[in-house]
Design an enzyme around this catalytic site. Structure first.
Site, PDB file in Angstrom:
ATOM      1  N   CYS A 241       0.843  -1.199   0.000  1.00  0.00           N
ATOM      2  CA  CYS A 241       0.000   0.000   0.000  1.00  0.00           C
ATOM      3  C   CYS A 241       0.880   1.251   0.000  1.00  0.00           C
ATOM      4  O   CYS A 241       1.539   1.531  -0.982  1.00  0.00           O
ATOM      5  CB  CYS A 241      -0.973  -0.050   1.174  1.00  0.00           C
ATOM      6  SG  CYS A 241      -2.338   1.125   1.024  1.00  0.00           S
TER       7      CYS A 241
ATOM      8  N   HIS B 238      -3.568  -5.608   1.237  1.00  0.00           N
ATOM      9  CA  HIS B 238      -2.875  -5.788   2.515  1.00  0.00           C
ATOM     10  C   HIS B 238      -2.821  -7.260   2.924  1.00  0.00           C
ATOM     11  O   HIS B 238      -3.691  -7.714   3.663  1.00  0.00           O
ATOM     12  CB  HIS B 238      -3.593  -4.997   3.609  1.00  0.00           C
ATOM     13  CG  HIS B 238      -3.400  -3.524   3.518  1.00  0.00           C
ATOM     14  ND1 HIS B 238      -2.377  -2.866   4.164  1.00  0.00           N
ATOM     15  CD2 HIS B 238      -4.091  -2.575   2.849  1.00  0.00           C
ATOM     16  CE1 HIS B 238      -2.457  -1.562   3.900  1.00  0.00           C
ATOM     17  NE2 HIS B 238      -3.486  -1.357   3.098  1.00  0.00           N
TER      18      HIS B 238
ATOM     19  N   GLU C 233      -1.050  -8.599   5.110  1.00  0.00           N
ATOM     20  CA  GLU C 233      -0.888  -8.736   6.571  1.00  0.00           C
ATOM     21  C   GLU C 233      -2.234  -8.691   7.298  1.00  0.00           C
ATOM     22  O   GLU C 233      -2.327  -9.043   8.463  1.00  0.00           O
ATOM     23  CB  GLU C 233       0.062  -7.657   7.102  1.00  0.00           C
ATOM     24  CG  GLU C 233      -0.525  -6.255   7.284  1.00  0.00           C
ATOM     25  CD  GLU C 233      -0.666  -5.463   5.978  1.00  0.00           C
ATOM     26  OE1 GLU C 233      -0.456  -6.056   4.898  1.00  0.00           O
ATOM     27  OE2 GLU C 233      -1.012  -4.273   6.056  1.00  0.00           O
TER      28      GLU C 233
END
Lengths: 81, 230
Positions: free
Chosen positions: B87, B195, B197
């Site tokens: 990002c 994302h 994560e």
């Protein structure tokens, strides 16, 4: 000597400008018909110390290349006085 | 062999703990690296996390690319070390010239925060080796400037090299060629808007992000064992 510089940063021609397009679509709603080619950019003002106007212009151009504009998508114009 | 990951923290980063936790849960040792550091500790992979580094003033990533740590990150990348930018981290890598192109405002001019589907179009990278060709991953996006652009000649070269690694199944932001994740020509620097994560735990709704980090750890473990004396 101290110089005043004005920098105009615009998206390069041909690169879609969603902000400009949105403004262009909004204007007819206010009665402004026939408006085309709306493009949105940035105007940056700064003062700098330099030997002369040529030196000032050179340094501001360098600032544009390195930070003030992203040469991948943006063009810029510098004026110094 | 243990793998050491370094997560860079800029003023304004906000995904660094998620990155740390995800990488740690997959077995990596993780160092957090403050952006003002002039050198990196010994790490196998550098992660630039999401957020709003330096407030994203002027342009996203424009100031962050001049953080002192970025010279060391650039050296690490030039030496073939793995780098992932997620990002805002992707935006920083583009500004730094470590990845081609630039990220513009989303074509719909809306901040987008939602789950998206991503197709793995190149499973032969260090970042996607756990995926099947064409496998679709479910990973969230959370950005205003995710509309990736590059000039036509660069795109053609990238397509020939398989550098557009992840593509949106349903393009949410206007990105050129539906690109959600790209690698550099050497294949060691990866940037993606989604994302991973945030998708490494079934409690969060998807574990597909672990496929990305897991691929990286596989690559690094193979390399470490190959390099180790017999």
């Amino acid at each position: 000597m101290s110089f005043a510089a004005h920098v105009v940063v615009m998206l390069k021609p041909g690169i879609a400008d969603p902000q400009g397009q949105t403004i262009e679509r909004a204007l007819p709603a206010l009665g402004y018909e026939g408006v085309t080619e709306v493009r949105v950019g940035k105007h940056i003002e700064l003062r700098l110390d330099a030997d002369d106007a040529e030196d000032a212009t050179r340094r501001v151009n360098q600032m544009c290349e390195r930070l003030l504009a992203n040469p991948v998508i943006e063009s810029y114009e510098v004026s110094v006085r | 062999m243990s793998v050491r990951a370094g997560v860079v923290v800029f003023p304004g980063s906000n995904c660094e703990q998620d990155c740390r936790r995800s990488l740690h849960s997959l077995g990596a040792d993780v160092d957090m690296i403050w952006h003002a550091e002039k050198s990196l500790p010994v790490v196998d992979i550098v992660v630039l996390p999401g957020g709003f580094a330096h407030g994203d003033y002027l342009r996203t990533g424009a100031i962050a690319r001049f953080s002192p740590v970025m010279e060391a990150v650039t050296e690490h990348a030039r030496a073939g070390g793995l780098v992932i930018g997620i990002c805002n981290g992707f935006q920083i890598l583009c500004e730094a010239g470590l990845l081609p192109g630039a990220l513009q405002k989303n074509s719909g001019l809306k901040f987008l925060c939602k789950w998206v589907q991503l197709r793995v179009d190149n499973p032969a990278t260090a970042f996607t080796s756990r995926a099947e060709p064409g496998q679709v991953l479910r990973i969230p996006i959370n950005h205003f400037e995710g509309n990736w652009y590059c000039d036509p000649a660069t795109l053609e070269r990238m397509r020939d090299n398989g550098q557009v690694v992840l593509r949106y199944v349903d393009n949410p932001n206007g990105a050129l060629d539906d690109a959600a994740g790209i690698v550099n020509e050497a294949g060691n620097v990866f940037g993606l808007m989604p994302h991973p994560e945030r998708a490494c735990d079934v409690l969060l709704g998807s574990e597909d992000g672990a496929l990305i980090f897991g691929s990286v750890l596989d690559r690094l473990r193979t390399r470490s064992s190959a390099a180790a004396p017999a």
